[in-house]
Write an enzyme that holds these catalytic residues in place. Structure first.
Site, PDB file in Angstrom:
ATOM      1  CG  HIS A 219      -1.888  -1.154   1.247  1.00 30.68           C
ATOM      2  ND1 HIS A 219      -2.693  -1.533   0.202  1.00 30.68           N
ATOM      3  CD2 HIS A 219      -2.088  -2.086   2.233  1.00 30.68           C
ATOM      4  CE1 HIS A 219      -3.368  -2.630   0.539  1.00 30.68           C
ATOM      5  NE2 HIS A 219      -2.996  -2.987   1.762  1.00 30.68           N
TER       6      HIS A 219
ATOM      7  CG  ASP B 261      -5.100  -6.248  -0.222  1.00 33.19           C
ATOM      8  OD1 ASP B 261      -4.982  -7.161   0.607  1.00 33.19           O
ATOM      9  OD2 ASP B 261      -5.192  -5.048   0.124  1.00 33.19           O
TER      10      ASP B 261
END
Ligand code: ZN
Length: 456
Positions: free
Chosen positions: A270, A321
């Site tokens: 991220h 993810d």
């Protein structure tokens, strides 16, 4: 030895026509350019280096579509996490394996040759370890074996509920290990991985600066990090930035770069909320930014500082993810569109001038391979045969020149243009279908039925 013959190929040096690629023991052993097909060659239209999917929590695929109902005044990343915890409370080893197999199949059909499985669900439902400490890791490896995907398994160190060694909460008991038990788990997983093909890797993943502590992090890096990938979630949410800042006295990326030997074998997942100075400093380490644009949009995380990061030559790759949607083309275009929407601009993620699709695709191929510790990311002799073939005669692509083809793939096409996929030479997708599709789908449906009955 097996071989493919492609009408067009994106080699390390650029586009080529009428290309033969020979594969031996998982790697590319010979490339012949401007040649003709030989008997037995697999014939494809256009071959590209296949991407690595550098960040996945496979079990979350089973929750896709269950968290999009608005509840007055209370929806956030943190309420999403509550439902995810309800799910993890019920999963059995059989269900974990069946879901992972489906997810890996979907990844391969979308054009990913490999996956970084960031794996934090370790223990029995009551939080006690299985007799076989790496039971769930073994299940992930079994799913990788069934599908043939290239696996970089990343067991997660998850010890606390928050900064300052806050004890784990009820929903987190299946994740928890101290450093000693975590190191035993990693060793055991490395032993199990030796039964998989040579391209399988086992790295480590300290979950985040919330779920581990400075002394634990230092200890685990010393014990386990030698020449294996290290992945960590970082700066995904503003609340996390505030918590780390209050508890550790610095912003998450700032703190990590000051306190850990972050380098090329690291992947920072991220890294959404960074100052310009953090963005530049992170790029300079050579670590890979593990961007998950579809999930980051779904969870309302925010956009990455892409332009600044690329100016500094930062490496990046993409991951699916939460697996709310598994689509390689969608990840890349969402990444670029997140920048356009924020900056009111076009063609952002290319340094200088050039094709955005080409820049995104080739950078993600190289960054993803680096993050997973795979000698892949381009088509060159000696590299792993992580290859994807697409059909450039498809209506969405047929009008495009070589220079425009990856723009078409990223911005105009769907993953259905994928015809073939090789994971380290294993020819897993043919004519757009995974070779084990029917058996894996049947097992997935059975697993989901039993899981939903339990959750109620
Ligand atoms: Zn994640």
């Amino acid at each position: 030895m097996t071989a493919l013959f492609a009408r067009r190929a994106l080699l390390a040096g650029g586009w080529d026509r009428n290309t033969r690629v020979e594969m031996q023991a998982g790697s590319i052993s010979l490339i012949e350019t401007k040649t003709v097909a030989k008997p037995g060659d697999t014939l494809v239209d256009t071959v590209l280096p296949a991407l690595a999917n550098l960040h996945s929590h496979s079990f979350q695929r089973a929750m896709a579509g269950m968290t999009e109902y608005r509840m007055a005044g209370r929806d956030s990343f943190w309420t999403w996490r509550d439902l995810m915890y309800r799910f993890t409370a019920h999963l059995t080893p059989e269900q974990i394996e069946a879901i992972a197999a489906l997810v890996f199949l979907e990844m391969q059909e979308a054009g990913y040759a490999s996956v970084g499985e960031f794996h934090y669900l370790h223990h029995q439902k009551n939080g006690t370890p299985y007799d076989n400490l790496s039971e769930h890791s073994d299940r992930i490896m079994a799913a990788a074996s069934q599908t043939g995907i290239g696996l970089t398994h990343l067991p997660v160190l998850y010890s606390y509920a928050g900064v300052g060694k806050r004890p784990l909460e009820q929903g987190q008991m299946r994740f928890g290990n101290d450093v000693d038990r975590f190191c035993r788990l990693v060793e055991q997983a490395r032993g199990a991985a030796s039964a998989l093909p040579d391209d399988c890797r086992v790295g480590i993943a300290p979950h985040s600066l919330r779920a581990t502590a400075p002394d634990d992090l230092a200890q685990v890096l010393l014990a386990q990090a030698t020449q294996s990938p290290v992945h960590i979630h970082i700066a995904e949410q503003p609340k996390e930035v505030q918590e780390v800042q209050a508890g550790l006295g610095a912003r998450p990326v700032e703190w990590l770069l000051d306190n850990a030997p972050v380098g090329r074998d690291w992947c920072l997942i991220h890294a959404t909320h960074m100052t310009k100075a953090e963005t530049r400093a992170m790029a300079a380490t050579g670590a890979v930014a593990g961007l998950c644009p579809v999930t980051e949009a779904n969870l309302g995380d925010g956009p990455f500082n892409g332009a600044t990061y690329l100016e500094e030559g930062g490496a990046f790759g993409v991951g699916s993810d939460s697996n709310v949607l598994i689509s390689l083309t969608e990840e890349l275009r969402t990444l670029e569109y997140s920048q356009r929407l924020r900056d009111l601009s076009r063609n952002v993620l290319v340094h200088g001038e050039g094709s955005v699709g080409h820049a995104l695709y080739t950078a993600a191929a190289q960054g993803g391979a680096q993050a997973l510790g795979r000698q892949a990311g381009e088509i060159a002799t000696g590299r792993l045969a992580d290859l994807v073939a697409i059909d450039s005669t498809h209506p969405t692509l047929c009008a495009l020149t070589d220079a425009q083809l990856l723009d078409g793939l990223v911005f105009a096409a769907k993953d259905q243009v994928v015809t073939d996929l090789w994971s380290a030479g294993r020819h897993c997708v043919q004519a757009g279908r995974h070779r084990a599709r029917d058996a894996i789908l049947t097992r997935y449906r059975t697993a989901i039925t039993s899981l939903l009955e339990e959750i109620g």
